[in-house]
Motif scaffolding. Structure first.
Motif, PDB file in Angstrom:
ATOM      1  N   LEU A  11       0.742  -1.057  -0.058  1.00  0.00           N
ATOM      2  CA  LEU A  11       0.095   0.018   0.049  1.00  0.00           C
ATOM      3  C   LEU A  11       1.112   1.270   0.109  1.00  0.00           C
ATOM      4  N   GLY A 115      -2.600   5.643   5.906  1.00  0.00           N
ATOM      5  CA  GLY A 115      -3.089   4.114   5.578  1.00  0.00           C
ATOM      6  C   GLY A 115      -4.346   3.922   5.218  1.00  0.00           C
ATOM      7  N   SER A 119      -4.609  -3.505   2.128  1.00  0.00           N
ATOM      8  CA  SER A 119      -3.194  -3.480   1.798  1.00  0.00           C
ATOM      9  C   SER A 119      -3.208  -3.873   0.393  1.00  0.00           C
ATOM     10  N   SER A 215      -8.107  -4.236   9.822  1.00  0.00           N
ATOM     11  CA  SER A 215      -6.799  -4.130   9.038  1.00  0.00           C
ATOM     12  C   SER A 215      -6.176  -5.606   9.277  1.00  0.00           C
TER      13      SER A 215
END
Length: 361
Positions: A11, A115, A119, A215
């Motif tokens: 990412l 972020g 990912s 996540s």
């Protein structure tokens, strides 16, 4: 900066590569998984072909446990004029590099504070870093040229540079990033075996608290393994607060009036300390948090509704400072909360009513 090599096309690495490539930098991509590098290249992040000679800047975007070894190998092979990493911890990799005997004059540790819950190169975006802090941790040994290259990278990614000591950074991210992620996961874990009727009652509050729990666990094990001490210290303080809060709640169950009053005082103390801490979180554009008023409106879940309500706010001459949407359970509608300056409430509500919107208290 004319050329760059991004090692690690997840990412963060791919997002940086997309931003650089979009601004004219010739980017080379490398990953231990060639398919990931090819995917990033196919998205326009650069080429997966090796550079013919040293590049201007090598950007190492690999998991924290592999940062030092990857950097040491890149420095040994002379892959660039300057070297940075973008790992979420800074003190450990630097000390590991020192132990490996690497020349640290051409190295600068950095950490973009950005972020997503997803990912990999397919989750990357060129605008991931725009307006976000990007921490730089130079030492007395850092070459000025490398610092300038890092600052140019930050500017090309349209981020905001913040200079910090490496260990201060690690303690800071333990507080504002790593510990919140663990706490989010702990709260979300309560939902795993919860009764379905309870889960159906989930509202915006639980969604806000558990959002980052989605996540990748493997990635977060690597992140937390690189910064365990500072995170453990903060969690120990949180655990002490939890113990006190449990005792306060148990006291509220007591028959004794004094114990109940003591319990209420304990709860009020932790809640007020929470108020005080929350008030320190920077507000819009990094300024002190503002006291906005909320105008709540019923909105349908169909194309064009958001555009229409924002256009009507503009018609009223009102700037929307922030916005949240709470979706209604089982209905094609929700409540949109428009945060505005207190003096704008009357004008906004009058205009929205004139345009046929249904307002809620």
């Amino acid at each position: 900066m004319r050329t760059a090599l991004v090692i690690g096309t997840g990412l963060i690495g791919t997002s940086a590569a997309l931003a650089l490539a979009g601004r004219g930098v010739h980017v080379h991509l490398r990953d231990h998984d060639p398919d990931a590098a090819r995917t990033a290249a196919a998205r326009g992040a650069g080429t997966d072909q090796a550079p013919e000679g040293p590049v201007d800047l090598v950007i190492v975007s690999v998991p924290p446990a592999h940062v030092a070894a990857t950097l040491a190998a890149a420095i040994r092979d002379g892959l660039g004029r300057g070297y940075i990493d973008v790992a979420s911890v800074k003190g450990g990799p630097r000390r590991e590099l020192e132990a490996l005997g690497a020349d640290l004059s051409g190295y600068l540790g950095t950490h973009p504070m950005a972020g997503r819950e997803r990912s990999g190169p397919m989750a990357a975006t060129a605008d991931l870093f725009e307006g976000r802090p990007w921490v730089l941790t130079p030492t007395r040994d850092t070459d000025t040229e490398v610092l300038n290259l890092a600052l140019e990278l930050v500017a090309l990614c349209r981020a905001v540079p913040v200079v910090m000591d490496a260990d201060d950074h690690d303690r800071a991210v333990a507080l504002v990033s790593h510990t919140p992620h663990l706490l989010s996961s702990m709260v979300a874990a309560r939902l795993r075996d919860a009764d379905e009727t309870a889960v159906r009652l989930c509202g915006q509050g639980i969604r806000d608290v558990t959002r980052i729990a989605a996540s990748d666990p493997r990635l977060w094990v690597e992140i937390l393994s690189a910064n365990p001490g500072p995170v453990a210290e903060i969690l120990a303080a949180v655990a002490a607060d939890l113990d006190e809060t449990v005792r306060a709640l148990r006291a509220l169950e007591a028959a004794d009036d004094d114990k109940r009053e003591e319990g209420a005082a304990g709860l009020e103390d932790v809640l007020r300390r929470g108020n005080a801490g929350r008030s320190r979180v920077p507000g819009k554009h990094g300024a002190a948090p503002a006291a906005y008023e909320t105008v709540t409106v019923l909105i349908g879940d169909q194309p064009g509704e958001l555009a229409r309500i924002f256009a009507d706010a503009g018609r009223a001459g009102v700037n929307i400072e922030d916005v949240r949407i709470e979706h209604a359970t089982g209905q094609q509608a929700g409540l949109i909360q428009l945060m505005v300056e207190p003096g704008a409430v009357a004008s906004l509500t009058a205009t929205l009513r004139d345009q046929g919107w249904s307002l809620r208290q």
